[in-house]
Every structure is written in C-alpha cells, then in structure tokens.
Scaffold this motif. Structure first.
Motif, PDB file in Angstrom:
ATOM      1  N   GLN A  51      -0.892   7.492  -9.913  1.00 33.48           N
ATOM      2  CA  GLN A  51      -0.315   7.747  -8.599  1.00 33.48           C
ATOM      3  C   GLN A  51      -1.288   7.376  -7.473  1.00 33.48           C
ATOM      4  OE1 GLN A  51       0.856  11.855  -7.968  1.00 33.48           O
ATOM      5  NE2 GLN A  51       2.686  11.099  -6.948  1.00 33.48           N
ATOM      6  N   THR A  76      -2.298   2.004  -5.624  1.00 34.67           N
ATOM      7  CA  THR A  76      -1.159   1.283  -5.060  1.00 34.67           C
ATOM      8  C   THR A  76      -1.241  -0.181  -5.486  1.00 34.67           C
ATOM      9  OG1 THR A  76      -2.333   0.601  -3.065  1.00 34.67           O
ATOM     10  CG2 THR A  76      -1.260   2.758  -3.019  1.00 34.67           C
ATOM     11  N   TRP A  94       0.807  -1.216   0.000  1.00 31.91           N
ATOM     12  CA  TRP A  94       0.000   0.000   0.000  1.00 31.91           C
ATOM     13  C   TRP A  94       0.845   1.273   0.000  1.00 31.91           C
ATOM     14  CZ3 TRP A  94      -0.103  -3.769   3.763  1.00 31.91           C
ATOM     15  CH2 TRP A  94       0.496  -3.455   4.970  1.00 31.91           C
ATOM     16  N   LYS A  95       2.148   1.085   0.012  1.00 31.03           N
ATOM     17  CA  LYS A  95       3.045   2.245  -0.056  1.00 31.03           C
ATOM     18  C   LYS A  95       3.796   2.322  -1.384  1.00 31.03           C
ATOM     19  CE  LYS A  95       3.763   2.841   4.881  1.00 31.03           C
ATOM     20  NZ  LYS A  95       4.734   2.750   5.999  1.00 31.03           N
ATOM     21  N   ASN A 152       3.043   2.978  -5.312  1.00 32.17           N
ATOM     22  CA  ASN A 152       2.008   3.307  -6.282  1.00 32.17           C
ATOM     23  C   ASN A 152       2.452   3.003  -7.703  1.00 32.17           C
ATOM     24  OD1 ASN A 152       2.910   5.841  -7.758  1.00 32.17           O
ATOM     25  ND2 ASN A 152       3.067   6.583  -5.657  1.00 32.17           N
TER      26      ASN A 152
END
Lengths: 145, 145
Positions: free
Chosen positions: A122, A125, A73-74, A76
DNA sequence: CAAAACCCCGGTGGAGAACCGGGGTATACT
DNA sequence: AGTATACCCCGGTTCTCCACCGGGGTTTTG
C-alpha cells in the motif's frame, strides 16, 4: 508469497502507462505487450479488469488505447493487486469459516501476516516504482562510464 | 495471502502435539485427524514432511505416534510454513529471472512484502498459538458464567 | 506370531492459472 | 457511407498442482 503472472503483467502494463502518462496519449494493448513481452490477448483481459476496477480508462476505435485513470502517485500497488486477484486476496474469511478455536487462532496469525504484506504494498505507488526504475537505469549508465 | 489446507492442517496438528507435549506420549495420526477433522491419509503425508524437516519425531509400531522434535516455544510458524510449502515459499527468485528492469523493480517490492509477512510468522511460536487458544477458551468460559 | 501404526509410492479428480480464438461494437478518417 | 483500427465480450483449451486416497511394506510391542 507467490507473485502471479496476472499481477506481474498488470503492474508491468501500468508501469508502461506511467512512463507514458505525461504525453497524455493512449497506449495500445499491442504496444504494451510488445514492450514488456506480455501475451497480448491475455493483456487485453487484464486491462479490461483494470478498467472495470477504475484504474485505467480506455478509448475504443482508431487511435484508441489505454491511459491511467489517475495520477501515478495516487495509485498504489495494493489496489492493483486487489483489483487483479479479486478482493479475496485480502478477506478470504468469508469462505473459510474456522470451525475450531485452533483454526481461528491460526487464521488470525495468518491475517496479521497478510496485513503486514499489504501494508508494504500500500505504501508503494506506481510513481514510486517508476522512480525506482529510473534510478536503476541511471546506475546502469554510470557503470558504463 | 492464501492459507493453504496443507499449512493449516500442519499447524493444527502441531498445535495438538503442543497441547500434548507435557505428557511425553506419542499422539497417533488418527487421533490428531479425528480431533481436528483432518483427512488422515493426507495428514500422514504432511506429518512425514514435518518429520523429514526435523519438526516432529515419530515412533513406529504398536503404541507409536508422533511427538514434537523440540519444545513448542522453539518452533516458529515460519519454519512450519517453509517446511510444508517448501523453501520456495521464501526464495522463488531462482525460477523467475526478471528479464527487464521493470520486472526487477516489481519483484523487489514483492519480496519486501513477503519478508514483512515472514517476519510476523517468525515471531509466533507454537507455544504462542497454544497460549492464544487457552486465553480464547478462558474468555468463552467467562461468557457462560 | 499378530496387531498396530508409521512408511513409501503412486494415483485421481477437479479447480484454476495462463493463454487464445472468434465475433461484435465503437471511433476516426477518407 | 465505407473502411480500418482497436477495444469489448464471451467462451474455450491445456496444463499444473492442490487436496486427497489406495495399496503394500516395514517396524515395534505384547
């Protein structure tokens, strides 16, 4: 807007690594390649690029392989694309000096379009992609009931 | 997002035709080419494509040349791009059958990004570009005062 | 008729995308 | 230490397509 094989393969590989993330175990190039039908010598090259770009980490030798460098989730989609295609996917103004005002005006409109596309990428993710895949699979199962 | 020479030249040519629109006179390939530093044999090819796509009209023979097929404020940048690059700049899903769910998910995100970019281009007409150019020239003149 | 300018079609050279081969180096296991 | 495994590095090939060009034909005006 063309989705290159490189970018597609990179994202497929990263999705595999995302699905495998909770196990903490490295995933071998040949496993990813087999699962997603990617030529493994080519995938090796792409993963090397992703490693140099800080998106994955590798472990050499027996029991080696690749893991994500960060939580899914970090990471993208835009940074994946920039890593794979090079920063020129974003700022190609260096090589294309507009010689006329017209050229500059066209260039600016094009940049604006590019930024709109980047903005979409962007916001997504790897975790988002994995979630979409999950819900897609769930839908398929419901069709079979 | 790469701005191809084809697209850039096409837009430059159409901008020239826009600036010339009020005169009603055809503009010759070689005039446009000289003004915007475009290889004229290549421009000939691009203008033929634009003609077949209904964006310009041509007049053969002595005193011949090209004019816009419509008012500049009725021609948007997206349709120029689609005419020049082919419809595949928009819907390349025909040739790229995603074999897996992952591939499909990636593809959809990519489509969404492409549509965001298209939306920006669709909002800009040739008249808008010409106006931007005008105000840019006015700014330059003010710098000299 | 001659000149001008688009029309049509095919071609070339070079860049880069997609992919691969060979040999080297690091790591775990016995 | 030796062996097997798996990444690392570097260079190469083939094919596609982008950017551009040449030659000859057709249309229009004067």
């Amino acid at each position: 807007m063309e989705l290159s094989c490189k970018t597609e393969y990179a994202l497929l590989a990263l999705l595999e690594l995302t699905n495998h993330y909770s196990s903490g175990e490295p995933l071998q190039i040949r496993q990813i390649a087999a699962e997603q039908n990617i030529p493994d010598r080519y995938l090796e090259q792409l993963l090397a690029t992703l490693r140099r770009g800080g998106l994955v980490r590798s472990q050499r030798g027996a029991k080696g392989g690749y893991v994500l460098a960060r939580e899914p989730w970090k990471i993208n989609v835009l940074e994946v694309v920039n890593c794979i295609e090079g920063q020129d996917a974003q700022a190609t103004d260096a090589g294309r000096e507009a010689k006329t005002v017209e050229g500059m005006v066209i260039w600016e409109v094009w940049q604006e379009a590019g930024q709109a596309a980047d903005s979409v990428l962007q916001r997504q993710t790897l975790q988002d992609l994995a979630d979409k895949r999950e819900s897609r699979c769930r839908l398929d199962i419901m069709y079979y009931i």
